[in-house]
Design a protein around this motif. Structure first.
Motif, PDB file in Angstrom:
ATOM      1  N   ASN A  80       0.830  -1.213   0.000  1.00 31.39           N
ATOM      2  CA  ASN A  80       0.000   0.000   0.000  1.00 31.39           C
ATOM      3  C   ASN A  80       0.859   1.255   0.000  1.00 31.39           C
ATOM      4  OD1 ASN A  80      -2.573  -1.121  -0.081  1.00 31.39           O
ATOM      5  ND2 ASN A  80      -2.688  -1.360   2.137  1.00 31.39           N
ATOM      6  N   ARG A  83       2.697   1.703  -3.407  1.00 31.19           N
ATOM      7  CA  ARG A  83       1.797   2.149  -4.474  1.00 31.19           C
ATOM      8  C   ARG A  83       1.437   3.622  -4.315  1.00 31.19           C
ATOM      9  NH1 ARG A  83      -2.277  -3.122  -4.772  1.00 31.19           N
ATOM     10  NH2 ARG A  83      -0.918  -4.433  -6.089  1.00 31.19           N
ATOM     11  N   ALA A  88       5.574   0.308  -8.591  1.00 29.54           N
ATOM     12  CA  ALA A  88       4.837  -0.874  -9.028  1.00 29.54           C
ATOM     13  C   ALA A  88       5.163  -2.038  -8.102  1.00 29.54           C
ATOM     14  CB  ALA A  88       5.201  -1.223 -10.467  1.00 29.54           C
TER      15      ALA A  88
END
Length: 604
Positions: A80, A83, A88
């Motif tokens: 989390n 991102r 990626a």
């Protein structure tokens, strides 16, 4: 010092992606080692920046970095956060639908992932190893590497097989990372993972932002905990560790009744309830999790302001790792512990009654003795804690209970002789409360029935209270002058170490059992905000909560408290100024910069 291939690339990733201006030693050396194709073993305290040591080289090099992590929750937190920063990243785990797993595998094969997180059990499947062999892997990172140690406190048998990475992928550099490893554990990590040629990076284990405080007593732990939370950490996130599931549930229910937003967590709860409670702890502000040690290793929540123990941990390693879950953001945090005589007896019995072989029992006893020594110490807690890990702190820290409130001591030699004699005269088979009653001359049918109202030690202990005698017996156990009946009845027996004290040839000086002076509220994240800034501080936090709720991620994934505090202090009025705040990378600046500037302007 190794040269980082294209060092400006690594620094640019640090600044643009993660929003930090410079590396913290030895991050740059570790990254350089991996980028040069060499293995590394990294020992840093929790919150010391270990993750960046493998995340940046994985991003900088073509291919994918594979991270072996022991817990799904930890993987999800890391993915989390990555991102959010525009990296990626993905995780393969057993909780995913099969279709989602296939999509991630396709992305991996297509070279679309910078980082892949995976549990050791999944990694070791032949199908997974074959999959990785078809991909371009630029590094393997083995997180929580102390799990490889069979002598450690978090042993995971699957970690023993991770040497296969070196055998199947000999050209791919590996990095093993941990925050808790004494010298024998470090040596075991190197041997079991085949890291004999790895560079070892050992950073100070010190966590100067954590204040250590250890209180001993036989009663009143709940009242002290409640006072500690209300006075020092009201409406702040924390973890309270208990030894048993029953105590977890009782403590959580009691705290709820006292108006504390507390939740239970232990292995006996259903998976749904554990997941729900863990989710609330991560997503919400100010939740207190009451848990067994089953909780915590997979939690990356940076703004845990305190960790409290209502029972004695089994080892210094366990204590250090559990307290290390506080203050990962670098802001002030507390590690508070209250333990009693029963904890010592219970842990001794658990060791003697276990099915472990004699060598294992001896090691566990040594680790418990070291933990008890830390508790009993009258000197600087931080010096004693760091010394256990082979590190010397030249001066007392000035930020632990013993430094701030030096404990009083007393000559307990005569009292100890009475206590030891009471054990001997009553046959070395009775528990502490019975021995205290004998010393105080209590009129009790059981004592009369055994004829112990006629022994020489009956009634000779009037100079101390019952609580003082219990504290003395605790110290005798801590010092190894007595041990616990291995049959499990809680009776105390003399050891060989008791003889010099009984003969009067060895003096015994102990901490005085007295009430701990009331502490003023300690400086934490919220208390560092001036009264005039409270409205803006809450507005920034509320905006962060709204963003996190809309995306289904914890608030700290948006920005850490430390980043919000810098916004509060600097009051940036432009995107360029906001970009200089630590923790604000390019992706987050683009996604959140304008809205946070609006909040700052509204309260300017």
């Amino acid at each position: 010092m190794p040269t980082i291939p294209n060092p400006q690339r690594a620094l640019a990733i640090l600044r643009q992606t993660f929003g930090y201006p410079e590396f913290r030693p030895p991050q740059d050396e570790v990254i350089g080692t991996l980028l040069a194709g060499r293995d590394a073993l990294v020992l840093m305290p929790t919150g010391g920046g270990k993750s960046l040591c493998y995340q940046i080289p994985a991003i900088a090099h073509a291919g994918t970095g594979v991270v072996i992590s022991p817990l799904i929750a930890l993987m999800e937190d890391q993915v989390n956060a990555l991102r959010q920063a525009g990296v990626a990243a993905a995780a393969l785990n057993s909780a995913q639908p099969m279709a989602a797993g296939r999509d991630i595998e396709d992305s991996l094969l297509a070279g679309e992932l910078d980082l892949l997180y995976i549990a050791p059990e999944r990694l070791l499947q032949e199908r997974t190893l074959d999959l990785l062999a078809r991909c371009r892997i630029n590094l393997f990172a083995i997180d929580e590497a102390h799990c490889v140690s069979q002598w450690g406190h978090d042993f995971r048998p699957e970690y023993l097989q991770l040497r296969v990475l070196h055998e199947r992928f000999p050209q791919v550099p590996r990095i093993a990372l941990t925050a808790t490893a004494d010298l024998p554990t470090r040596q075991e990590i190197i041997q079991r993972l085949g890291l004999e040629e790895a560079r070892v990076f050992l950073r100070s284990f010190d966590r100067p932002n954590i204040r250590y405080r250890i209180d001993a007593g036989n009663q009143g732990s709940r009242a002290q905990l409640l006072r500690f939370i209300r006075e020092s950490h009201d409406r702040e996130a924390g973890i309270v560790y208990c030894l048993s599931r029953k105590k977890v549930e009782e403590t959580a229910l009691w705290l709820q009744g006292e108006g504390i937003d507390a939740l239970p967590y232990h292995a006996g709860l259903s998976a749904v309830e554990r997941s729900r409670n863990q989710g609330r702890f991560q997503q919400e502000e100010g939740v207190v999790m009451v848990a067994t040690i089953a909780f915590g290793m997979g939690i990356d929540k940076p703004n845990v302001r305190f960790v409290a123990h209502l029972n004695l941990p089994k080892s210094v390693e366990a204590y250090y790792q559990e307290t290390g879950r506080a203050g990962r953001d670098g802001l002030a945090a507390d590690a508070w512990m209250h333990y009693g005589l029963q904890d010592v007896i219970q842990l001794r019995q658990m060791i003697t009654q276990s099915d472990a072989d004699p060598a294992r029992k001896a090691l566990e006893s040594q680790k418990l003795d070291a933990m008890l020594g830390l508790c009993e110490s009258t000197g600087c807690r931080r010096q004693a804690l760091l010394a256990y890990f082979g590190e010397q702190l030249a001066e007392p820290c000035g930020n632990c209970d013993n430094c701030l409130h030096p404990p009083a001591t007393w000559d307990a030699s005569t009292a100890a002789q009475k206590a030891l004699s009471a054990i001997h005269r009553t046959g070395q088979r009775f528990g502490v409360q019975y021995l205290v009653d004998v010393l105080l001359g209590k009129d009790d049918p059981r004592i009369r029935g055994f004829g112990h109202d006629r022994v020489s030690v009956f009634g000779i202990g009037g100079e101390l209270s019952a609580n003082d005698w219990r504290a003395l017996f605790r110290h005798l156990l801590l010092r190894g002058l007595v041990d616990v009946d291995p049959e499990g009845h809680g009776g105390l027996r003399l050891t060989a170490a008791a003889r010099p004290v009984l003969r009067g040839s060895e003096k015994l000086t102990l901490r005085r059992n007295e009430a701990v002076p009331k502490r003023a509220r300690e400086k934490g994240a919220v208390s560092t905000v001036a009264a005039g800034d409270a409205a803006l501080w809450e507005a920034l936090r509320q905006h962060r909560r709204q963003l996190s709720a809309s995306q289904g991620v914890p608030p700290y994934v948006i920005f850490h408290d430390a980043t919000l505090l810098e916004m509060l202090r600097r009051r940036p009025q432009s995107l360029a100024a906001l970009a200089t705040i630590p923790g604000v990378g390019e992706r987050k600046l683009e996604a959140y910069g304008a809205s946070f500037l609006q909040v700052l302007r509204e309260h300017g």
